[in-house]
Design an enzyme around this catalytic site. Structure first.
Site, PDB file in Angstrom:
ATOM      1  N   THR A  48       0.839  -1.213   0.000  1.00 38.72           N
ATOM      2  CA  THR A  48       0.000   0.000   0.000  1.00 38.72           C
ATOM      3  C   THR A  48       0.872   1.261   0.000  1.00 38.72           C
ATOM      4  OG1 THR A  48      -0.196  -0.170   2.397  1.00 38.72           O
ATOM      5  CG2 THR A  48      -2.052  -1.005   1.116  1.00 38.72           C
ATOM      6  N   ILE A 102       0.772 -10.191  -5.797  1.00 36.37           N
ATOM      7  CA  ILE A 102       0.978 -10.605  -7.189  1.00 36.37           C
ATOM      8  C   ILE A 102       1.723  -9.521  -7.962  1.00 36.37           C
ATOM      9  CG2 ILE A 102      -1.056 -12.110  -7.237  1.00 36.37           C
ATOM     10  CD1 ILE A 102      -2.634  -9.802  -8.473  1.00 36.37           C
ATOM     11  N   ASP A 103       2.230  -8.517  -7.225  1.00 40.33           N
ATOM     12  CA  ASP A 103       2.773  -7.336  -7.908  1.00 40.33           C
ATOM     13  C   ASP A 103       4.253  -7.430  -8.283  1.00 40.33           C
ATOM     14  OD1 ASP A 103       4.116  -6.840  -5.434  1.00 40.33           O
ATOM     15  OD2 ASP A 103       2.414  -5.692  -4.695  1.00 40.33           O
ATOM     16  N   HIS A 157      -0.003 -16.592  -4.723  1.00 39.63           N
ATOM     17  CA  HIS A 157      -1.115 -16.280  -5.627  1.00 39.63           C
ATOM     18  C   HIS A 157      -0.656 -15.901  -7.029  1.00 39.63           C
ATOM     19  CE1 HIS A 157      -3.687 -15.498  -1.793  1.00 39.63           C
ATOM     20  NE2 HIS A 157      -3.601 -16.774  -2.098  1.00 39.63           N
ATOM     21  N   CYS A 175      -2.665 -22.827 -26.286  1.00 40.10           N
ATOM     22  CA  CYS A 175      -1.379 -23.389 -26.759  1.00 40.10           C
ATOM     23  C   CYS A 175      -0.255 -23.258 -25.742  1.00 40.10           C
ATOM     24  CB  CYS A 175      -0.968 -22.740 -28.081  1.00 40.10           C
ATOM     25  SG  CYS A 175      -0.348 -21.050 -27.882  1.00 40.10           S
ATOM     26  N   CYS A 228      -4.239 -14.728 -27.876  1.00 41.51           N
ATOM     27  CA  CYS A 228      -2.960 -15.250 -28.373  1.00 41.51           C
ATOM     28  C   CYS A 228      -2.953 -15.283 -29.901  1.00 41.51           C
ATOM     29  CB  CYS A 228      -2.796 -16.662 -27.823  1.00 41.51           C
ATOM     30  SG  CYS A 228      -1.290 -17.497 -28.309  1.00 41.51           S
ATOM     31  N   SER A 288      -4.420  -9.372   6.288  1.00 43.21           N
ATOM     32  CA  SER A 288      -5.551  -9.573   7.195  1.00 43.21           C
ATOM     33  C   SER A 288      -5.636 -11.031   7.627  1.00 43.21           C
ATOM     34  CB  SER A 288      -6.851  -9.159   6.500  1.00 43.21           C
ATOM     35  OG  SER A 288      -7.059  -9.966   5.357  1.00 43.21           O
ATOM     36  N   ILE A 342       3.955  -0.591   8.051  1.00 45.65           N
ATOM     37  CA  ILE A 342       5.067  -1.541   7.936  1.00 45.65           C
ATOM     38  C   ILE A 342       6.350  -0.872   7.414  1.00 45.65           C
ATOM     39  CG2 ILE A 342       4.497  -2.416   5.617  1.00 45.65           C
ATOM     40  CD1 ILE A 342       4.978  -5.261   7.016  1.00 45.65           C
TER      41      ILE A 342
END
Ligand code: CNA
Length: 237
Positions: free
Chosen positions: A27, A104-105, A120, A131, A149, A190, A230
């Site tokens: 964040t 996932i960043d 994740h 494919c 694709c 969380s 954090i």
């Protein structure tokens, strides 16, 4: 001794730290977590993020899925923050075994971390469902509508959607790291999403630290709970 001084002492005395994190880690890099997301997104999208990011929704409303995904899940300009950088530094110093993340960043890798278990998946990889051809993030950013694709198949992000299982090797690696840690730091999560959150049960080490702005179910088992940003906590590392 203040709680922040205790945190510093714990880091000093640990040799095998594992960090278990979530959206709250990013964040401060400008990527919203789901809590903030929820209120915000309700205005434009007809469903909460947990519904849109589900396998069923992906199959039944593919176009809407990608509209949301592109607009709300991709942050190509986000940069690692103090927390990402401090964790990479601890790994370089040989004090940190691994990072287990629900994010996932890809920001931990961007900060230089090597051993990262992405429970994740990641927005940086995409695969054709027909494919198997691989595509990077640029491919997803470049187009609109349903990404297709060269073979005509739909290109799906390598992100674990709700209702989908976690990758076996990633899970195994994460469990092995957590169960061999002397200190587990849980941060910016969380702990509400399973099975990911359940992995912290494998911890058998000496010191459990939770750093999260809001209370979590693990606070009562922790040796130290820091309800602080954090990035501010890790600026001490
Ligand atoms: P969550 O449920 O949104 O919880 C985030 C937690 O972080 C909350 O309890 C906040 O109080 C806390 N928090 C937010 N900012 C800070 C901060 N600066 N310092 C300390 N604590 C903070 O997110 P979880 O990761 O627990 O939930 C799991 C989902 C969210 C995963 O599947 C992720 O893939 C998904 N997600 C990922 C990203 C990302 O990759 N950056 C972004 C949004 C959602």
């Amino acid at each position: 001794m203040t709680d922040l001084a205790r945190f510093q002492k714990i880091i000093e005395n640990s040799k095998k730290i594992v960090f278990f994190g979530g959206a709250g880690v990013s964040t401060e890099s400008g990527i919203p977590d789901f809590r903030s997301v929820d209120g915000l997104y309700h205005m434009k999208y007809r469903y909460p993020p947990e519904t849109i990011l589900s396998h069923t929704f992906f199959l039944n409303h593919t176009e809407e899925f990608f509209a949301f995904y592109r607009e709300k899940m991709l942050f190509p300009n986000a940069q690692p923050n103090v927390c990402h950088r401090a964790l990479a530094k601890l790994e370089r110093e040989g004090k940190l075994l691994a990072i287990v993340t629900q994010n996932i960043d890809g920001l931990h890798q961007k900060a230089g971390s090597k051993r990262v278990f992405e429970l994740h998946g990641t927005v940086h990889k995409n695969t054709c469902m027909k494919c198997g051809k691989r595509y990077g993030l640029d491919f997803m950013l470049g187009g609109t509508g349903v990404p297709t694709c060269s073979c005509g198949g739909v290109v799906k992000p390598d992100v674990v959607l709700y209702e989908e299982g976690l990758d076996e090797d990633t899970l195994e690696g994460a469990v092995r790291a957590i169960s061999s840690a002397d200190t587990l730091i849980i941060g910016g999560t969380s702990l509400a999403v399973y099975p990911a959150a359940g992995l912290v049960d494998y911890f058998r080490g000496e010191r459990l630290v939770v750093i999260n702005l809001s209370p979590t179910a693990r606070d009562k088992y922790a040796d130290l709970v820091l309800q602080e940003k954090i990035g501010e906590v890790f600026s001490l590392v």
